[in-house]
Design a protein around this motif. Structure first.
Motif, PDB file in Angstrom:
ATOM      1  N   GLN A 224      40.506 -18.606  16.270  1.00 15.22           N
ATOM      2  CA  GLN A 224      40.738 -18.389  17.692  1.00 15.22           C
ATOM      3  C   GLN A 224      40.697 -16.907  18.051  1.00 15.22           C
ATOM      4  OE1 GLN A 224      44.379 -20.364  18.760  1.00 15.22           O
ATOM      5  NE2 GLN A 224      43.613 -22.412  18.210  1.00 15.22           N
ATOM      6  N   LYS A 225      41.225 -16.055  17.160  1.00 13.81           N
ATOM      7  CA  LYS A 225      41.149 -14.612  17.402  1.00 13.81           C
ATOM      8  C   LYS A 225      39.700 -14.133  17.364  1.00 13.81           C
ATOM      9  CE  LYS A 225      45.736 -13.447  15.576  1.00 13.81           C
ATOM     10  NZ  LYS A 225      46.482 -12.659  14.554  1.00 13.81           N
ATOM     11  N   ARG A 226      38.911 -14.686  16.448  1.00 11.82           N
ATOM     12  CA  ARG A 226      37.503 -14.305  16.380  1.00 11.82           C
ATOM     13  C   ARG A 226      36.746 -14.785  17.619  1.00 11.82           C
ATOM     14  NH1 ARG A 226      35.074 -14.727  10.230  1.00 11.82           N
ATOM     15  NH2 ARG A 226      36.671 -13.425   9.216  1.00 11.82           N
TER      16      ARG A 226
ATOM     17  N   GLU B 215      38.037 -15.118  20.571  1.00 13.32           N
ATOM     18  CA  GLU B 215      38.427 -14.262  21.682  1.00 13.32           C
ATOM     19  C   GLU B 215      37.622 -12.964  21.678  1.00 13.32           C
ATOM     20  OE1 GLU B 215      42.338 -11.791  23.297  1.00 13.32           O
ATOM     21  OE2 GLU B 215      42.515 -13.194  21.617  1.00 13.32           O
ATOM     22  N   LYS B 216      37.451 -12.384  20.504  1.00  8.82           N
ATOM     23  CA  LYS B 216      36.657 -11.161  20.428  1.00  8.82           C
ATOM     24  C   LYS B 216      35.181 -11.458  20.663  1.00  8.82           C
ATOM     25  CE  LYS B 216      36.395  -6.904  17.773  1.00  8.82           C
ATOM     26  NZ  LYS B 216      36.829  -6.175  16.555  1.00  8.82           N
TER      27      LYS B 216
ATOM     28  N   LEU C 288      38.907  -6.303  13.541  1.00 11.90           N
ATOM     29  CA  LEU C 288      38.835  -7.760  13.375  1.00 11.90           C
ATOM     30  C   LEU C 288      37.373  -8.209  13.421  1.00 11.90           C
ATOM     31  CD1 LEU C 288      40.374 -10.521  13.250  1.00 11.90           C
ATOM     32  CD2 LEU C 288      40.250 -10.529  15.754  1.00 11.90           C
TER      33      LEU C 288
ATOM     34  N   LYS D  17      44.123  -2.830  14.832  1.00 10.57           N
ATOM     35  CA  LYS D  17      43.881  -4.096  14.143  1.00 10.57           C
ATOM     36  C   LYS D  17      42.800  -4.909  14.860  1.00 10.57           C
ATOM     37  CE  LYS D  17      48.498  -4.594  12.110  1.00 10.57           C
ATOM     38  NZ  LYS D  17      49.713  -5.448  12.055  1.00 10.57           N
ATOM     39  N   TRP D  18      42.843  -4.908  16.173  1.00  9.29           N
ATOM     40  CA  TRP D  18      41.857  -5.696  16.926  1.00  9.29           C
ATOM     41  C   TRP D  18      40.456  -5.114  16.756  1.00  9.29           C
ATOM     42  CZ3 TRP D  18      38.450  -4.989  21.006  1.00  9.29           C
ATOM     43  CH2 TRP D  18      37.973  -6.159  21.620  1.00  9.29           C
TER      44      TRP D  18
ATOM     45  N   HIS E 289      41.580  -6.317  28.586  1.00  5.41           N
ATOM     46  CA  HIS E 289      40.672  -5.366  27.926  1.00  5.41           C
ATOM     47  C   HIS E 289      40.191  -4.353  28.968  1.00  5.41           C
ATOM     48  CE1 HIS E 289      40.559  -8.063  24.431  1.00  5.41           C
ATOM     49  NE2 HIS E 289      40.454  -9.046  25.317  1.00  5.41           N
TER      50      HIS E 289
ATOM     51  N   TYR F 197      34.137 -10.756  13.927  1.00 10.35           N
ATOM     52  CA  TYR F 197      33.874 -11.828  14.886  1.00 10.35           C
ATOM     53  C   TYR F 197      32.433 -12.268  14.726  1.00 10.35           C
ATOM     54  CZ  TYR F 197      31.467  -8.334  17.717  1.00 10.35           C
ATOM     55  OH  TYR F 197      30.600  -7.376  18.157  1.00 10.35           O
TER      56      TYR F 197
ATOM     57  N   LEU G  91      44.162 -20.190  13.501  1.00  9.08           N
ATOM     58  CA  LEU G  91      44.537 -19.049  14.324  1.00  9.08           C
ATOM     59  C   LEU G  91      43.549 -17.897  14.154  1.00  9.08           C
ATOM     60  CD1 LEU G  91      46.609 -17.793  16.251  1.00  9.08           C
ATOM     61  CD2 LEU G  91      47.900 -17.033  14.239  1.00  9.08           C
ATOM     62  N   GLU G  92      43.051 -17.707  12.943  1.00 14.06           N
ATOM     63  CA  GLU G  92      42.076 -16.669  12.696  1.00 14.06           C
ATOM     64  C   GLU G  92      40.774 -16.939  13.454  1.00 14.06           C
ATOM     65  OE1 GLU G  92      40.696 -13.087  10.978  1.00 14.06           O
ATOM     66  OE2 GLU G  92      42.692 -13.979  11.074  1.00 14.06           O
TER      67      GLU G  92
END
Length: 437
Positions: A231-233, A235-236, A211, A207-208, A279, A213, A228-229
């Motif tokens: 923030q995940k982007r 992070e990547k 994702l 999934k990651w 990572h 970004y 939240l979406e």
């Protein structure tokens, strides 16, 4: 990294020697200055003797004291590295331009670039040879609020906004022919040996990898980053930012402390070490150096069996210094005069003492018939006719007695030996030679 620990200390001594007049320094002064580098008393002398292919110790012809300078191989390596550094000046300009484009404001503090100039392959005078000589790309100014110098890009070039990971994805797609949707936002992940991967971890990684970004060169000031979406982007995007930052370096590695200097300018996480440990398949963190206090971040995909997959000229020139460090000291050609330092006088004294004791013990006279007449001063009753030795006839008892007279151990003349024993540390071989006398 074990080799890097030795090379890092050697580089400190090289800079110290090159900063002195005529590029040489006395051993006593080297010992006093090396204490500022963290070395103890007399430790610097033992250190330079471990690397005779890098450092050369010689006796000054006038002052008659020991000096230290770089060997011919080490001087040739430095010259080769400087030539490679000058030839890649255009690439260094491109690296600085891409580094400024990674910043949110298009500017980076000059001191942070100066600290990491070795990693980016920049000359020591890059402020004048790169920044000021290319006013069409860079602008140098002093900030009013902090009074620090900053480097700012003049104009953004869209042709430079292609990340290294995007080129890797294109190369993977052309070679392996995998699905373009699976590798559109993916990274090359190589887990360390023994790393256990569970079923749920594989699902989370899948999934990651898919994702989407924002690119590190993309301006994200107009996006809403509270979801939240988002923030995940972000992070990547931070992973891609560190990946691109390491790709701009010469050896595809950089210390964690120097990466932290660009944290504010590139919106990197605060707890940078914990973030990189999440990572491990993309980055490798080594703690070998400075007693575990120095952390070096490597780009895993750029290395294979400890070597760069695609080496460059500057990297190969720096590796030659590591090769000189690894050469055994036994294979070094030491100066014969330095190796026999103050030994000639000792050998002459030993020979003279031996000659004096031999003359005191017995006298040898060669006759015309080839016979030897041996006479001793201590035993006056021994007749010379009994001690004569003939090849055709001889008494075994007289022969044994004669050998006993010749090889009888004598007491060492301490008063004579004291003339050359003062201020001299004997080796085992020299003590045995003196005792035999």
């Amino acid at each position: 990294m074990e080799i890097e620990k030795k090379v890092r200390k050697v580089l400190k001594f090289q800079e110290l020697i090159l900063s002195q007049p005529n590029n040489m320094i006395s051993i006593s002064r080297l010992d006093s200055l090396s204490r500022r580098l963290g070395f103890k008393q007399f430790e610097s002398g033992r250190f330079i003797l471990k690397f005779p292919h890098v450092f050369e110790v010689f006796e000054h012809p006038v002052q008659r004291i020991l000096y230290c300078r770089l060997s011919r191989k080490a001087a040739s390596q430095i010259e080769q590295e400087n030539e490679a550094l000058l030839r890649q000046i255009p690439d260094a300009v491109t690296r600085i331009r891409k580094l400024l484009m990674l910043s949110n404001t298009g500017r980076i503090r000059l001191e942070h670039v100066r600290i990491a100039r070795k990693e980016f392959g920049l000359p020591d005078d890059f402020e004048y040879s790169l920044i000021l000589k290319h006013p069409q790309f860079f602008r140098l100014f002093d900030a009013d609020e902090t009074r620090n110098k900053y480097i700012e890009m003049v104009e953004k070039d869209s042709s430079l906004s292609v990340c290294e990971i995007e080129r890797v994805r294109e190369r993977e797609y052309r070679q392996k022919g995998v699905d373009a949707e699976d590798i559109r936002f993916s990274f090359i992940v190589n887990f360390p040996p023994g790393f256990k991967i569970g079923k749920y971890y594989k699902i989370a990684m899948w999934k990651w990898q898919r994702l989407p970004y924002w690119s590190p060169y993309e301006d994200i000031s107009g996006y809403d980053l509270r979801s939240l979406e988002a923030q995940k982007r972000m992070e990547k995007r931070a992973v891609a930012m560190i990946h691109e930052l390491l790709s701009l370096t010469v050896e595809k590695k950089m210390s964690l402390e120097r990466i932290a200097h660009f944290r504010m300018a590139m919106d990197l996480p605060k707890k940078l070490k914990e973030f990189l440990l999440q990572h491990q398949g993309i980055f490798y963190i080594s703690t070998r150096g400075n007693y575990g206090k120095l952390h070096t971040v490597f780009l895993r995909e750029a290395y294979k069996k400890g070597e760069l997959v695609v080496p460059n000229e500057l990297y190969l020139a720096r590796r030659k210094l590591a090769e000189l460090v690894l050469v055994s000291p036994r294979k070094a050609r030491l100066d014969k005069e330095l190796a026999n330092y103050r030994r000639d006088g000792l050998e002459n004294d030993v020979k003279s003492v031996k000659r004096d004791n031999m003359e005191d013990d017995f006298q040898v006279k060669e006759n015309g018939n080839g016979d030897l007449d041996v006479g001793t001063e201590s035993d006056g009753d021994v007749d010379s006719s009994d001690a004569s030795v003939n090849s055709d006839e001889g008494d075994s008892s007289n022969e044994n007695a004669l050998l006993g007279k010749l090889w009888r151990p004598k007491e060492v003349n301490i008063s004579v030996c004291g003339s050359y024993a003062q201020g001299r540390i004997f080796t085992i071989a020299e003590l045995v030679q003196v005792l035999i006398i």
